[in-house]
Enzyme design. Structure first.
Site, PDB file in Angstrom:
ATOM      1  N   GLU A  56       0.830  -1.208   0.000  1.00  0.00           N
ATOM      2  CA  GLU A  56       0.000   0.000   0.000  1.00  0.00           C
ATOM      3  C   GLU A  56       0.866   1.261   0.000  1.00  0.00           C
ATOM      4  O   GLU A  56       0.541   2.244  -0.655  1.00  0.00           O
ATOM      5  CB  GLU A  56      -0.954   0.012   1.207  1.00  0.00           C
ATOM      6  CG  GLU A  56      -2.060  -1.023   1.120  1.00  0.00           C
ATOM      7  CD  GLU A  56      -2.990  -0.809  -0.072  1.00  0.00           C
ATOM      8  OE1 GLU A  56      -3.028   0.311  -0.615  1.00  0.00           O
ATOM      9  OE2 GLU A  56      -3.651  -1.769  -0.479  1.00  0.00           O
ATOM     10  N   TYR A 139      -6.444   6.301   4.491  1.00  0.00           N
ATOM     11  CA  TYR A 139      -6.529   5.322   3.397  1.00  0.00           C
ATOM     12  C   TYR A 139      -5.684   4.079   3.709  1.00  0.00           C
ATOM     13  O   TYR A 139      -6.154   2.946   3.623  1.00  0.00           O
ATOM     14  CB  TYR A 139      -6.066   5.938   2.061  1.00  0.00           C
ATOM     15  CG  TYR A 139      -5.823   4.841   1.069  1.00  0.00           C
ATOM     16  CD1 TYR A 139      -6.887   4.258   0.407  1.00  0.00           C
ATOM     17  CD2 TYR A 139      -4.543   4.310   0.892  1.00  0.00           C
ATOM     18  CE1 TYR A 139      -6.695   3.178  -0.432  1.00  0.00           C
ATOM     19  CE2 TYR A 139      -4.339   3.228   0.055  1.00  0.00           C
ATOM     20  CZ  TYR A 139      -5.412   2.674  -0.604  1.00  0.00           C
ATOM     21  OH  TYR A 139      -5.218   1.587  -1.408  1.00  0.00           O
ATOM     22  N   ASP A 157      -9.835   6.263  -1.909  1.00  0.00           N
ATOM     23  CA  ASP A 157      -8.703   6.808  -2.666  1.00  0.00           C
ATOM     24  C   ASP A 157      -9.240   7.391  -3.967  1.00  0.00           C
ATOM     25  O   ASP A 157     -10.456   7.433  -4.188  1.00  0.00           O
ATOM     26  CB  ASP A 157      -7.644   5.729  -2.915  1.00  0.00           C
ATOM     27  CG  ASP A 157      -8.097   4.682  -3.932  1.00  0.00           C
ATOM     28  OD1 ASP A 157      -9.308   4.643  -4.257  1.00  0.00           O
ATOM     29  OD2 ASP A 157      -7.247   3.913  -4.415  1.00  0.00           O
TER      30      ASP A 157
END
Ligand code: SF4
Length: 396
Positions: A56, A139, A157
């Site tokens: 991520e 996020y 996002d």
């Protein structure tokens, strides 16, 4: 299945982009499509929180294709969170070199140490604890906790926001804080139930989040939404109204900023050069990586560079012009202007002015964490040096 009635109103919904009665069918449809169509990506083969976290962070502002080789190499070098926490920052930065946005690597390293110190080496499960770690915003926390631990947090996002905006035909500035909060509530309202129930299909929040992101990344793309192939087209207000391409409204692009970087490539008779690193570089082009002594200005500025070399290093040698190179970082267009400075002995700068100095061979500076701009300066310099000099710089 008959298409549900779609309101033609453009009034932005609050947190109900899909009507409750339609939600189970919508969820079933999207999850079924994801199970069939999802891309086979390395980080989708694991639920390990450390690996999900690394992916991520790497995927922030970086394309999937660019991340893949870095993800594999990084995990081969730091296979566990503990290994990352124990590594030296320079080693971590070197593994990140070329991926850009180096603050991500520094924050990863700091966060890994904190996780070892405060959470026994396990990525925390509570969102407040995850958000307290360096470099982790909502996020990232929602993505890691939902995928690794099945915690019910919806991600928001750019891809998810675009899908939500089109499903609800929501226009206007989506980044306004109030609108963003409404979109976050809408995203949470779409999360399927986790246990089997009459209300809808069971699923993991991680699968759901990835399905929404995958739809935005592959079909509901910014400039070419493939509505004919979209599994949820019949719920999409923007599609029904024929305005998918106009939602969300494109954000004005920042104007490119042009600047020049005049860099001194010092070279001693043994082919060694001088690289420096300063704390104050964190917000600049070099992100606190090793780099040639340099100054920024509107255009190449050898006189200003000379004055800098004299004040910081006591160097008065002549500057020889080397070929220019170009470099782009987001909206910055940078002209790299290297100057060769031959010295009999590399200087020892004032330690209070520099975080550190290194004197590697010019042909071997990639043994240190350096940015792409520094690599280009070195390459331009090596290409311009006489063969004799190149042999010298690589043979010592
Ligand atoms: S129908 Fe088109 S605009 Fe709507 S979600 Fe699907 S791809 Fe996006």
């Amino acid at each position: 299945m008959p298409a549900p009635a779609i309101s033609r109103s453009l009034a932005p919904p609050k947190d109900e982009i899909i009507l409750p009665a339609e939600l189970p069918a919508f969820q079933t449809q999207l999850l079924g499509w994801f199970a069939e169509a999802k891309r086979d990506l390395d980080w989708r083969r694991t639920r390990d929180a450390y690996r999900v976290w690394i992916s991520e962070i790497m995927l922030q502002q970086t394309r999937v294709a660019a991340v893949l080789p870095y993800y594999q190499r990084f995990l081969a070098r730091f296979p566990t969170l503990d290994a990352l926490a124990r590594a030296r920052l320079d080693t971590v930065l070197r593994s990140w070199a070329g991926l850009g946005y180096y603050s991500r690597a520094r924050n990863l390293h700091r966060a890994a140490k904190e996780i070892v110190d405060r959470h026994g080496g396990e990525f925390p499960r509570r969102i407040e604890e995850a958000l307290a770690l360096p470099g982790i915003g909502h996020y990232t926390a929602a993505a890691v906790l939902s995928i690794a631990y099945g915690e019910p947090h919806a991600v928001l996002d750019g891809n998810v926001v675009r899908v939500l905006a089109r499903l609800g035909a929501i226009r206007g500035d989506l980044r306004r804080p109030k609108r963003w909060r409404e979109l976050a509530a809408a995203a949470n309202a779409l999360l399927p139930p986790q246990a089997a129930s009459a209300a809808g299909p069971p699923s993991s929040p991680g699968d759901w989040n990835q399905a929404m992101m995958e739809l935005g990344a592959t079909l509901c793309t910014p400039r070419g939404p493939q509505c004919a192939a979209c599994p949820v087209a019949r719920w999409c207000r923007a599609h029904a109204l024929g305005i998918a391409l106009r939602v969300p409204a494109p954000r004005p692009k920042p104007k490119p900023v042009r600047l020049a970087l005049s860099a001194a490539v010092l070279l001693d008779p043994r082919g060694r050069t001088l690289l420096v690193r300063q704390e104050s570089d964190h917000s600049t082009l070099f992100s606190s990586l090793w780099h040639f002594p340099a100054i920024q200005s509107a255009r190449p500025a050898p006189e200003k560079l000379s004055r800098y070399l004299q004040s910081a290093f006591g160097i008065t040698a002549a500057l020889e012009v080397l070929p220019l190179a170009r470099h782009t970082v987001t909206f910055r267009r940078i002209l790299l202007a290297p100057f060769l400075v031959r010295v009999t002995k590399l200087p020892v700068p004032n330690p209070s002015a520099m975080e550190g100095v290194r004197t590697p061979r010019l042909a071997e500076i990639e043994c240190l964490p350096i940015s792409s701009a520094t690599k280009k300066i070195a390459a331009a310099s090596l290409a311009a040096l006489p063969r004799r000099r190149q042999r010298a710089s690589s043979s010592f």
